[in-house]
Design a protein around this motif. Structure first.
Motif, PDB file in Angstrom:
ATOM      1  N   TYR A 111       0.217 -15.185 -20.771  1.00  0.00           N
ATOM      2  CA  TYR A 111      -0.436 -16.305 -20.095  1.00  0.00           C
ATOM      3  C   TYR A 111      -1.909 -16.003 -19.829  1.00  0.00           C
ATOM      4  N   LEU A 112      -2.192 -14.830 -19.315  1.00  0.00           N
ATOM      5  CA  LEU A 112      -3.587 -14.482 -19.016  1.00  0.00           C
ATOM      6  C   LEU A 112      -4.454 -14.528 -20.271  1.00  0.00           C
ATOM      7  N   ALA A 113      -3.862 -14.171 -21.413  1.00  0.00           N
ATOM      8  CA  ALA A 113      -4.611 -14.203 -22.667  1.00  0.00           C
ATOM      9  C   ALA A 113      -4.957 -15.621 -23.088  1.00  0.00           C
ATOM     10  N   SER A 114      -4.243 -16.611 -22.540  1.00  0.00           N
ATOM     11  CA  SER A 114      -4.527 -18.014 -22.885  1.00  0.00           C
ATOM     12  C   SER A 114      -5.692 -18.589 -22.081  1.00  0.00           C
ATOM     13  N   LEU A 115      -6.144 -17.871 -21.062  1.00  0.00           N
ATOM     14  CA  LEU A 115      -7.216 -18.366 -20.212  1.00  0.00           C
ATOM     15  C   LEU A 115      -8.572 -18.164 -20.869  1.00  0.00           C
ATOM     16  N   ASP A 116      -9.536 -18.919 -20.431  1.00  0.00           N
ATOM     17  CA  ASP A 116     -10.923 -18.668 -20.809  1.00  0.00           C
ATOM     18  C   ASP A 116     -11.310 -17.298 -20.258  1.00  0.00           C
ATOM     19  N   PRO A 117     -11.855 -16.404 -21.098  1.00  0.00           N
ATOM     20  CA  PRO A 117     -12.223 -15.061 -20.616  1.00  0.00           C
ATOM     21  C   PRO A 117     -13.100 -15.085 -19.373  1.00  0.00           C
ATOM     22  N   ALA A 118     -13.864 -16.156 -19.176  1.00  0.00           N
ATOM     23  CA  ALA A 118     -14.730 -16.249 -17.994  1.00  0.00           C
ATOM     24  C   ALA A 118     -13.921 -16.289 -16.705  1.00  0.00           C
ATOM     25  N   GLU A 119     -12.647 -16.669 -16.781  1.00  0.00           N
ATOM     26  CA  GLU A 119     -11.805 -16.719 -15.588  1.00  0.00           C
ATOM     27  C   GLU A 119     -11.398 -15.331 -15.115  1.00  0.00           C
ATOM     28  N   LEU A 120     -11.604 -14.304 -15.947  1.00  0.00           N
ATOM     29  CA  LEU A 120     -11.269 -12.931 -15.582  1.00  0.00           C
ATOM     30  C   LEU A 120     -12.500 -12.032 -15.485  1.00  0.00           C
ATOM     31  N   HIS A 121     -13.530 -12.348 -16.231  1.00  0.00           N
ATOM     32  CA  HIS A 121     -14.720 -11.496 -16.282  1.00  0.00           C
ATOM     33  C   HIS A 121     -15.340 -11.312 -14.895  1.00  0.00           C
ATOM     34  N   GLY A 122     -15.469 -10.047 -14.482  1.00  0.00           N
ATOM     35  CA  GLY A 122     -16.118  -9.724 -13.219  1.00  0.00           C
ATOM     36  C   GLY A 122     -15.292 -10.003 -11.981  1.00  0.00           C
ATOM     37  N   LYS A 123     -14.063 -10.465 -12.135  1.00  0.00           N
ATOM     38  CA  LYS A 123     -13.241 -10.818 -10.977  1.00  0.00           C
ATOM     39  C   LYS A 123     -12.597  -9.566 -10.370  1.00  0.00           C
ATOM     40  N   ARG A 124     -12.339  -9.644  -9.067  1.00  0.00           N
ATOM     41  CA  ARG A 124     -11.608  -8.585  -8.376  1.00  0.00           C
ATOM     42  C   ARG A 124     -10.131  -8.918  -8.420  1.00  0.00           C
ATOM     43  N   VAL A 125      -9.348  -8.007  -8.967  1.00  0.00           N
ATOM     44  CA  VAL A 125      -7.939  -8.251  -9.244  1.00  0.00           C
ATOM     45  C   VAL A 125      -7.106  -7.122  -8.642  1.00  0.00           C
ATOM     46  N   ILE A 126      -5.915  -7.437  -8.154  1.00  0.00           N
ATOM     47  CA  ILE A 126      -4.950  -6.411  -7.789  1.00  0.00           C
ATOM     48  C   ILE A 126      -3.608  -6.783  -8.400  1.00  0.00           C
ATOM     49  N   GLU A 127      -2.922  -5.784  -8.958  1.00  0.00           N
ATOM     50  CA  GLU A 127      -1.562  -5.979  -9.442  1.00  0.00           C
ATOM     51  C   GLU A 127      -0.618  -5.265  -8.492  1.00  0.00           C
ATOM     52  N   LEU A 128       0.278  -6.014  -7.882  1.00  0.00           N
ATOM     53  CA  LEU A 128       1.216  -5.486  -6.896  1.00  0.00           C
ATOM     54  C   LEU A 128       2.551  -5.187  -7.566  1.00  0.00           C
ATOM     55  N   GLY A 129       3.103  -3.994  -7.260  1.00  0.00           N
ATOM     56  CA  GLY A 129       4.319  -3.560  -7.931  1.00  0.00           C
ATOM     57  C   GLY A 129       4.073  -3.361  -9.410  1.00  0.00           C
ATOM     58  N   CYS A 130       2.982  -2.664  -9.739  1.00  0.00           N
ATOM     59  CA  CYS A 130       2.447  -2.683 -11.105  1.00  0.00           C
ATOM     60  C   CYS A 130       3.306  -1.958 -12.126  1.00  0.00           C
ATOM     61  N   GLY A 131       3.910  -0.808 -11.778  1.00  0.00           N
ATOM     62  CA  GLY A 131       4.684  -0.064 -12.764  1.00  0.00           C
ATOM     63  C   GLY A 131       3.870   0.253 -13.993  1.00  0.00           C
ATOM     64  N   SER A 132       4.293  -0.251 -15.152  1.00  0.00           N
ATOM     65  CA  SER A 132       3.562   0.033 -16.388  1.00  0.00           C
ATOM     66  C   SER A 132       2.228  -0.689 -16.467  1.00  0.00           C
ATOM     67  N   SER A 133       2.023  -1.694 -15.614  1.00  0.00           N
ATOM     68  CA  SER A 133       0.701  -2.248 -15.309  1.00  0.00           C
ATOM     69  C   SER A 133       0.019  -3.018 -16.442  1.00  0.00           C
ATOM     70  N   LEU A 134       0.757  -3.555 -17.388  1.00  0.00           N
ATOM     71  CA  LEU A 134       0.112  -4.220 -18.517  1.00  0.00           C
ATOM     72  C   LEU A 134      -0.722  -5.441 -18.121  1.00  0.00           C
ATOM     73  N   PRO A 135      -0.284  -6.303 -17.184  1.00  0.00           N
ATOM     74  CA  PRO A 135      -1.154  -7.427 -16.810  1.00  0.00           C
ATOM     75  C   PRO A 135      -2.492  -6.978 -16.227  1.00  0.00           C
ATOM     76  N   GLY A 136      -2.450  -6.005 -15.319  1.00  0.00           N
ATOM     77  CA  GLY A 136      -3.691  -5.499 -14.759  1.00  0.00           C
ATOM     78  C   GLY A 136      -4.566  -4.837 -15.804  1.00  0.00           C
ATOM     79  N   ILE A 137      -3.940  -4.121 -16.714  1.00  0.00           N
ATOM     80  CA  ILE A 137      -4.691  -3.470 -17.792  1.00  0.00           C
ATOM     81  C   ILE A 137      -5.370  -4.512 -18.678  1.00  0.00           C
ATOM     82  N   PHE A 138      -4.662  -5.599 -18.981  1.00  0.00           N
ATOM     83  CA  PHE A 138      -5.306  -6.650 -19.771  1.00  0.00           C
ATOM     84  C   PHE A 138      -6.545  -7.173 -19.048  1.00  0.00           C
ATOM     85  N   CYS A 139      -6.441  -7.369 -17.735  1.00  0.00           N
ATOM     86  CA  CYS A 139      -7.608  -7.833 -16.981  1.00  0.00           C
ATOM     87  C   CYS A 139      -8.751  -6.831 -17.061  1.00  0.00           C
ATOM     88  N   LEU A 140      -8.431  -5.535 -17.032  1.00  0.00           N
ATOM     89  CA  LEU A 140      -9.468  -4.513 -17.205  1.00  0.00           C
ATOM     90  C   LEU A 140     -10.194  -4.687 -18.534  1.00  0.00           C
TER      91      LEU A 140
END
Length: 301
Positions: A111-140
């Motif tokens: 889903y995050l990959a479907s967004l306009d990259p500007a919606e993630l660029h420079g944003k402050r993000v936290i992934e809760l209960g991250c485990g393998s952390s792929l969503p947060g890593i994609f945001c990185l």
């Protein structure tokens, strides 16, 4: 309850016992980028996770388990060795399923990959209960500043941090393209100091107390969480943390199975509490129905 396998990861719920309970309070701990961590070099076995964002890399779960079984100095006194021995996905107060990559995490990446990259660029993000952390890593990879939280500190050290490195400063130049092919990688942890991330261990209630004084500008634009709502007893603590740390105009993305069979939590139960907390927007933005129904829900308060 699903039993761990040293082979293919299962596509079942994080827990499947009638008596699943929420985790007891564990003190919040920020993992410092000290000399012990930054001087670390380890050899890992990695594998590919295909997503709509392209291939993400993660440490192989069997490789993680072998390190656990051979290590005497893990932060919790090698309590994770009990996970390997007992072949369980849930030991309340010790382990909450963070060694594995659950399918809702991949849904959230897609889903995050479907967004306009500007919606993630420079944003402050936290992934809760991250485990393998792929969503947060994609945001990185989209130039966000990302914090990672997991209940268990050893999961952060054994899984999250190696996965962050594998996808950023230590990404192999020619990783395999097929999911059945593993690869060897030597990770130099000194490059962690070049990654705009922090790592938090402990209970959501403890983290809320630690971050309660954040100024509005220091709060998070985006909160991510996947496969964390299977115990209804933890829903209030999770929402307390989110509402305390999310910016006024911030957005929460929850990826979850609609129903966790044999567990007390479900997506409708969680969203009922979200409505009671005064959410001004709740919308399902992604649905998968190949096996058990899975959803990504966007929430604004």
């Amino acid at each position: 309850m699903f039993l761990f396998s040293f082979g293919q990861e299962s596509e079942t719920s994080p827990a499947a016992e009638d008596n699943a309970v929420s985790s007891p309070l564990a003190p919040c701990r920020h993992i410092a980028l000290d000399a012990d961590l930054l001087e670390k070099h380890i050899q890992v076995i990695g594998e590919v996770v295909p997503t709509m964002a392209g291939s993400l890399l993660k440490r192989n779960v069997a490789d993680i388990k072998f390190e656990i079984a051979e290590t005497d100095d893990l932060e919790d006194g090698n309590l994770l060795a009990n996970v390997v021995v007992s072949q369980t996905d849930l030991i309340p107060g010790v382990y909450e399923g963070g060694l594995k990559t659950w399918e809702c995490a991949v849904d959230l990446v897609n889903y995050l990959a479907s967004l306009d990259p500007a919606e993630l660029h420079g944003k402050r993000v936290i992934e809760l209960g991250c485990g393998s952390s792929l969503p947060g890593i994609f945001c990185l990879t989209q130039d966000a500043v990302v914090d990672f939280q997991d209940y268990n500190e050893d999961v952060l050290r054994l899984v999250t941090i190696p996965n962050v490195l594998l996808n950023t400063t230590q990404r192999p130049s020619n990783p395999p393209t097929h999911t059945s092919v593993t690869f060897d990688a030597e990770l130099d942890f000194s490059t962690l100091s070049n990654i705009p991330s922090r790592f938090w261990a402990g209970d959501w209630g403890s983290l809320k107390e630690t971050l309660a004084t954040l100024a509005e500008d220091d709060k998070y634009d985006i909160v991510l969480t996947s496969e964390t709502i299977y115990a209804s007893e933890s829903h209030a603590r999770l929402l307390d943390l989110i509402q305390a740390t999310l910016k006024t105009d911030g957005v929460l993305f929850v990826a979850a199975k609609t129903t966790y069979f044999g567990c007390s939590g479900s997506l409708p139960t969680f969203l009922h509490l979200v409505r009671q907390r005064g959410a001004r927007e709740i919308g399902t933005v992604w649905v998968e129905t190949q096996s058990v129904r899975r959803e990504v829900v966007r929430i604004r308060f």
